[in-house]
Each structure stands twice: as C-alpha cells, then as structure tokens.
Write a protein that holds these residues in place. Sequence first.
Motif, PDB file in Angstrom:
ATOM      1  N   ASP A  36       0.981  -1.162   0.259  1.00 61.63           N
ATOM      2  CA  ASP A  36      -0.027   0.216   0.010  1.00 61.63           C
ATOM      3  C   ASP A  36       0.475   1.205   0.423  1.00 61.63           C
ATOM      4  OD1 ASP A  36       0.934   0.375   2.635  1.00 61.63           O
ATOM      5  OD2 ASP A  36      -0.874   0.903   2.919  1.00 61.63           O
ATOM      6  N   GLN A  49      -0.915   4.502  -0.756  1.00 64.76           N
ATOM      7  CA  GLN A  49      -2.280   4.247  -0.413  1.00 64.76           C
ATOM      8  C   GLN A  49      -2.985   3.942   1.635  1.00 64.76           C
ATOM      9  OE1 GLN A  49      -5.595   3.348  -2.666  1.00 64.76           O
ATOM     10  NE2 GLN A  49      -3.792   4.305  -4.328  1.00 64.76           N
ATOM     11  N   MET A  52      -6.023   3.463   3.623  1.00 65.05           N
ATOM     12  CA  MET A  52      -7.137   3.438   2.977  1.00 65.05           C
ATOM     13  C   MET A  52      -8.558   2.234   3.081  1.00 65.05           C
ATOM     14  SD  MET A  52      -7.520   5.387   0.529  1.00 65.05           S
ATOM     15  CE  MET A  52      -8.477   5.036  -0.910  1.00 65.05           C
ATOM     16  N   THR A  79      -6.813   1.305  -5.511  1.00 68.50           N
ATOM     17  CA  THR A  79      -6.202   0.893  -4.107  1.00 68.50           C
ATOM     18  C   THR A  79      -5.421  -1.052  -3.891  1.00 68.50           C
ATOM     19  OG1 THR A  79      -7.938  -0.308  -3.483  1.00 68.50           O
ATOM     20  CG2 THR A  79      -7.970   1.515  -3.479  1.00 68.50           C
TER      21      THR A  79
END
Lengths: 258, 258
Positions: free
Chosen positions: B13, B43, B46, B77
Amino acid sequence: MEKDKPLILVTNDDGITAPGIRTLIEVMNEIGTVCVVAPDSPQSGMGHAITVNDTLYCDKVIIDKNAPQTEYSCSGTPADCVKLATNEILKRKPDLCVSGINHGSNSSINVIYSGTMSAAVEAGTSGIPAIGFSLLDYSLNANFEPIKAFVKKITLECLQNGLPKGVVLNVNFPKLSEKEIKGIKVCRQANAHWIENFDKRKSPLGREYYWLTGEFVNEDKGEDTDEWALKNGYVSVVPVQFDLTAHHVIKDINSWDI
Amino acid sequence: MEKDKPLILVTNDDGITAPGIRTLIEVMNEIGTVCVVAPDSPQSGMGHAITVNDTLYCDKVIIDKNAPQTEYSCSGTPADCVKLATNEILKRKPDLCVSGINHGSNSSINVIYSGTMSAAVEAGTSGIPAIGFSLLDYSLNANFEPIKAFVKKITLECLQNGLPKGVVLNVNFPKLSEKEIKGIKVCRQANAHWIENFDKRKSPLGREYYWLTGEFVNEDKGEDTDEWALKNGYVSVVPVQFDLTAHHVIKDINSWDI
C-alpha cells in the motif's frame, strides 16, 4: 439538549443528502437528540479508509430547516466522520452511532468493503454502541418507508439492551413491502465472495483502462446466514466484531517450525 | 514460468517503488516466480477500499531491469490490485499473495485501517494463502535488512503448511537488528484503540480544516498479544479472519424482543 434523551450520532457513506440518511435521521429524531456528521459526497466501497495524508473540511450545514438535528458535512470518509464527531464536534460520547441507511447490500463479505459498516466499527472501537443499516436496493429512489418501523425497533432494543463490548450490528433489509417482510433474524455472515470480471476499454487517447464489475458467489447454504435470511424475506442482523484474530488457528500455526 | 516453482503475487500500500516492496520482491525471487501488481502511489490508511465509481489503469512497468519479476503499476487501491491480478493479469491462481513490507505498524486495531492487510484479506477471500508484512518504522529509509531472513522463513513455512480456510497472516516486525530480534510469536490482536486529536487550522482563505492525528491507547496487558510481542523484541504473527461474525453473542442478541 434534552435530559434523558439519548444522544445519537448519524452518518453514512452515500453522502449527507442521500435519501437513506435522510430517512435514518427522521427515525432517530423520534428516539433521541440527533447529530449528523456525514460525508459531503458518496464514499461507496471505501472500506475502513481514513484520511491520513490530506486535510479534512467539516462544516455545519442546514439541509432541513424545520428539523431539530444539527448537521455537519465532512470532506472525509465515513470513518473520518465518526472520528471527527466523537473527538471534535460532540461535547460528550454519544449513546449510539447509526450509519446508513445504505443504498445497497452490505451482507456477507460485503461488510469488509462497506463504508457504512466502517463507520459503525469505528464507533465500536471507541466503545460506542453502533448499528449499520442497509437496504438491498441500489437505486437513488429506493423506498425506505417499509423498513422505518424495523429500524426504530432494532435501535430501541439496542439502546435498551446495550451491545456486548467489541461488537456492532450489521443490519440488512430485503427489498420488500412492510407486509412481505417476515421478521428479523440474528445471523452469521454467509461465507461468500466476489469473482471479478473487469471491463477492459480504451480511452480516447488509446490507453487501456478497466471498470471493476463482479459476480457475487455464495456457496454457503446455511439457513443461519444473512444471505439465507434476506432471500427468504427476513431482515438480517449480524453481530460484527473487530477483533479479527482467528483464535481457533493459533494452536495450528504454533506448530510451524518458526 | 518454471515448473514446481510457486507463483507469488506481490503487492503493497506504500506504492510500487517503496523500499519495503522492493525488499519483499527480492526475498520472493529466492522462493518462486514473482508477479508484482501494486499501486502507483501511496495508499496508506485506505483500509479495504475498492474503486467502484472510477476507472482503473494498470500498466506493465520495468522498475528493475535485471530482475526476473513481471510488474504492473495500478491506479487503484491494494484490494483493487489483488482483484486485477487474480482476475485479469495472472493466467492461474497464485500459490501465495504477499503484501508489504509496510513502512509502519499494522498491529492491533491498525489491521482494520491497513491497506497492506486489505490486500492479504482480499486474496484470502478468493482462497489464496496470503501474508501481510509490516515493519515498525514509518521512515522511507527504514532498514529492512534485519528482517529479510524472517520474511523468507515465514513465507516458506506458509507455503509448506498452507493456511486454514478463511485465514490470512498479519506479520509485524519490531525495529531492531537481526541479532536483537528474539524470535517469532503467534499472537492475538491486542485490544487497543486510537484517541484522535484533530489539529484545527485555517486555510489562507479563512476556512477551517483539520489534520487527523491520534494517540494509540493499549490497555490490553496480555502477554499473548501482538503489542506485547513487539514491545518485547519478537516478530508478531496474528492469524486474521474475514468472517467478522461475533458468533459468541448471537444467542444474547436472539434474546432481544425483535
């Protein structure tokens, strides 16, 4: 704020003007003192996202001049809204947090993608009893009338009985008339999953892109599941926990050579 | 693709160029045939977000000319990356999905906000054994050298033993030298939460905005928790499930008058 009336925080993931949250506010006004802190735009599929690398706006708004609730419109996710409400906006811890009514299902595995449920879980982590409500109708014109009495009943029972620590409720409603709804069933989350079919396209500039589309696959035939309840005309209530530990396999994994 | 070598999907991420995933790719190349499908930008926070109202780009990229893995950079994502990889990019189901190594902790309640873990959970819902790895060092210059041998060991054990259905692993590493790390402990998620302190500011135009900041509060003193393990120099391994049903309270809630 009236004494003895419960303080209820209302949020959602479809945005503060969505018909689903407007219905939820209406029902909650019959029960307690209502504060709304909800996203200023739709946040579907946001899961438990929080805003860590960006700023958050949160402005007091009046959407319904004649209604008693106070309302705040927030630039963040549903989980952000609950964090802002409980740590910045509300003067005391709310007695309940309700989220929804979502336009569309959050049953079974959808709970993990759900912004609606992430708000309820976020409240739960701070020790606030919380319920996420969803109607199995994605339409913006979904009819929430048939489920209002059920929303009120479940909310009142939750306020009266409280919820065990570490647990929030995931409530889903079938798309039926009030008469057709057979009742309420406490269920487990059906063991289902999505199989994606990406829709591959080309942009006007020739770059490939995708739309996420998928098929929901439920191989869990259990009559104690939320999917079974909803298919058979019942409202499903699943108690949801946020201790994600698979306690039952700790022993197994301890037998590994690590 | 070599026969008998496991096919390993790698994602994260923090974005495809983050040092954490480059380390993970390096270790996985010693074990199997590696395909990377990771976000093109950070991300963090998220959670289990998926992209339902926007398009996704996913382009083949070469980041390391001399390395054997294939790599795709995706605009979505971590959960999107796994969906795209398993349904569109890979020709067969991978034998394992690994996510990370995250720059920062995903222990305790952080699992619910974690993009790293959402990728692992997403793989798990499709029946793919999966592990999320995180190092307790938020720095972009975090030193991953001390933990490489542990990452390899846990991955090999996971490939050899498999994982029970419905379970993925959440692995966190203390920020210590290899010598200082005392070993690996299989743990439960500590019962901790965040208390937020919003940092309220004014924009140049006079509009109020907030930064989310918070304090991690752990009142769970259990020596069987991930927090205890990490504080005491151990690598924590928590088996994580995505059946969120609080099975133990179904009976209680059935006693409500609903």
